[in-house]
Design an enzyme around this catalytic site. Structure first.
Site, mmCIF file in Angstrom:
data_model
loop_
_atom_site.group_PDB
_atom_site.id
_atom_site.type_symbol
_atom_site.label_atom_id
_atom_site.label_comp_id
_atom_site.label_asym_id
_atom_site.label_seq_id
_atom_site.Cartn_x
_atom_site.Cartn_y
_atom_site.Cartn_z
ATOM 1 N N ALA A 176 0.579 -1.344 0.439
ATOM 2 C CA ALA A 176 -0.277 0.201 0.252
ATOM 3 C C ALA A 176 1.123 1.171 0.325
ATOM 4 C CB ALA A 176 -0.985 -0.425 1.023
ATOM 5 N N GLU A 177 0.818 2.069 -1.053
ATOM 6 C CA GLU A 177 1.965 3.457 -1.007
ATOM 7 C C GLU A 177 2.106 4.479 0.021
ATOM 8 O OE1 GLU A 177 -0.688 2.861 -3.845
ATOM 9 O OE2 GLU A 177 -1.643 4.413 -4.492
ATOM 10 N N ILE A 178 1.053 4.203 0.220
ATOM 11 C CA ILE A 178 0.851 4.972 1.905
ATOM 12 C C ILE A 178 1.854 4.664 3.314
ATOM 13 C CG2 ILE A 178 -0.420 3.495 3.497
ATOM 14 C CD1 ILE A 178 -1.700 5.879 4.718
#
Lengths: 233, 232
Positions: free
Chosen positions: B57-59
């Site tokens: 998840a790019e978060i």
């Protein structure tokens, strides 16, 4: 070295009109809510805000916009996802009416601009955005056959970050995905102000697991755990 | 065919969004690191439980888990679509610059993204709908970095727009996410590969012919030698 302030109001007291301020967070995670609310109350104007997004569950930034405190926004995901929601959204409407200037960057570019500002690197080349509107007016160079764009560092006057725990010397620890932009914004800030849920004495945090070393943090204020009763959008 | 022209839709009902996601899940190889975009791509996660596939998840999370609800919600743990999620044994968290080092640095084996348009050469347009009237502004998110950084890019989308116009075009007319980045397009009617020779139609859903697919596709399609019915 004690960097603590007794209130968010005191921690932001010297922020002038026209300041460039970065706000940690990715959607609803890791928002410096207490500092941002204090900034809205303080009422300083002509601010340039540097924040990933405004349109999804970022009421605190929206309040700055609705107060007319924001001159310019530098961001990545400015609007609500749906056009219908956007029609009622004050930030999107302000952008439509050109009441607020804006710059939008690819997410990795946005992060790297901040990292470079914190790391003493004035510019960098990235393949993200080549051949798109993001490339307009930017130098293109080819490295090993790959086209890249020159992007410049994004220094900020003040950075607001939210940490789970912090000590009096500014060492910070974040929780789960609330880390996101907080560390890189702490690095980019000339004056970084950390709101921490729990303030501890130096030595109480495990020194092997500090996420942001205290040298990047000028001020620390304990604000407790935010009210998470509201769900993400 | 003009992009403004409405297309003829076959009588067979198209795949549900979940089934597009299932077809994509079946393409993913065990041992791969995968990033899923917002929309249909997110649904791919419902089909890979128990498989040796790690979602990024790019978060700032590797090995992101299933959606969390009710008492299991942890406000500090969301995915890049702003949904509450679980962690899994071996999950890790990191900052945004590390996340995009993974993405641009070529560590992501596959990215699955939604799209508004895809061109015959694999150009992707997915972040800006001109009809919304925001000019050059829009929600770029991680799409431009993922499009250039992922080793393989799969697009998951409806084959045509809600008002019946083709989305696979000779050239994109919407602002681009990246040029020549798409490897495979999976829609609610077909699976199409982007090759140096052009778009190759590999699969169509049962009851729909290659001719039917071409009628809904403004870019020319090459029918694969092994063109066959999509299996789910």
């Amino acid at each position: 070295m004690d960097k603590t302030y007794t209130s968010v109001e005191l921690a932001i007291e010297d922020i002038p009109d026209g300041a460039v301020i970065a706000f940690g967070s990715f959607f609803t995670a890791g928002k410096p809510t207490a500092l941002t609310r204090a900034l809205a109350k303080k009422g300083v104007k002509n601010l340039t805000i540097v924040v990933m997004q405004v349109g999804v569950g970022n009421e605190e930034i929206l309040e700055l916009v609705e107060n007319g405190q924001v001159k310019k926004a530098i961001c990545n995901y400015p609007f609500p996802r749906s056009a219908t929601r956007g029609a009622d959204h004050s930030f999107e409407q302000a952008m439509r009416q050109s009441a607020i200037e804006a710059e939008v960057y690819p997410m990795g570019t946005f992060a790297e601009k901040l990292r470079c500002a914190g790391a003493g690197i004035p510019a960098f080349y990235t393949p993200a955005g080549v051949g798109t509107v993001v490339a307009e007016g930017k130098e293109v160079r080819v490295f090993d056959g790959v086209e890249t764009l020159m992007e410049t560092a994004l220094p900020v006057d003040f950075a607001f970050v939210h940490a789970w725990k912090g000590d009096r010397e500014g060492n910070l620890v974040y929780r789960y995905t609330a880390r996101n932009y907080n560390n890189v914004m702490a690095m980019a800030g000339k004056v970084t102000i950390a709101e921490v849920e729990t303030l501890v004495e130096p030595g109480e945090l495990d020194s092997n697991f500090i996420h942001t070393p205290g040298i990047f943090v000028k001020r620390v204020v304990e604000t407790g755990r935010p009210d998470y009763s509201q769900s993400p959008v | 065919m003009s992009k403004a022209m409405k297309v003829i839709v076959p009588e067979m009902p198209p795949l549900e969004r979940e089934m597009i996601a299932l077809r994509i899940a079946n393409m993913l190889e065990d041992g791969s690191y995968v990033n899923l975009g917002i929309g249909i791509p997110t649904l791919v996660s419902n089909w890979i439980e128990g498989r040796d596939i790690i979602l990024q998840a790019e978060i700032g999370m590797l090995k992101s888990g299933p959606l969390a609800e009710g008492d299991e919600i942890e406000p500090d743990r969301i995915n890049a679509s702003c949904q509450f999620i679980h962690e899994l044994p071996g999950s890790s968290y990191f900052d945004i610059e590390t996340s995009f080092a993974m993405i641009r640095g070529g560590r992501m084996d596959v990215a699955v993204l939604g799209a508004l348009q895809v061109s015959a050469r694999g150009d992707l347009a997915g972040w800006n709908t001109p009809a919304r009237g925001l000019g050059k502004m829009g929600n770029i998110g991680g799409s431009m970095d993922l499009a250039v950084g992922a080793r393989k890019l799969i697009v998951a989308m409806e084959h045509i727009t809600t008002d019946g116009r083709p989305k696979i075009l000779p050239e994109c007319t919407y602002p681009l996410t990246a040029k020549g980045c798409v490897d495979v397009i999976v829609t609610n009617y077909a699976l199409i590969e982007v090759t140096p020779k052009g778009l190759v139609l590999k699969e169509a859903i049962p009851g729909v012919s290659a001719e039917d697919i071409q009628k809904m596709t403004a870019a020319p399609l090459i029918i694969a030698g092994d063109f066959h019915e999509m299996e789910l």
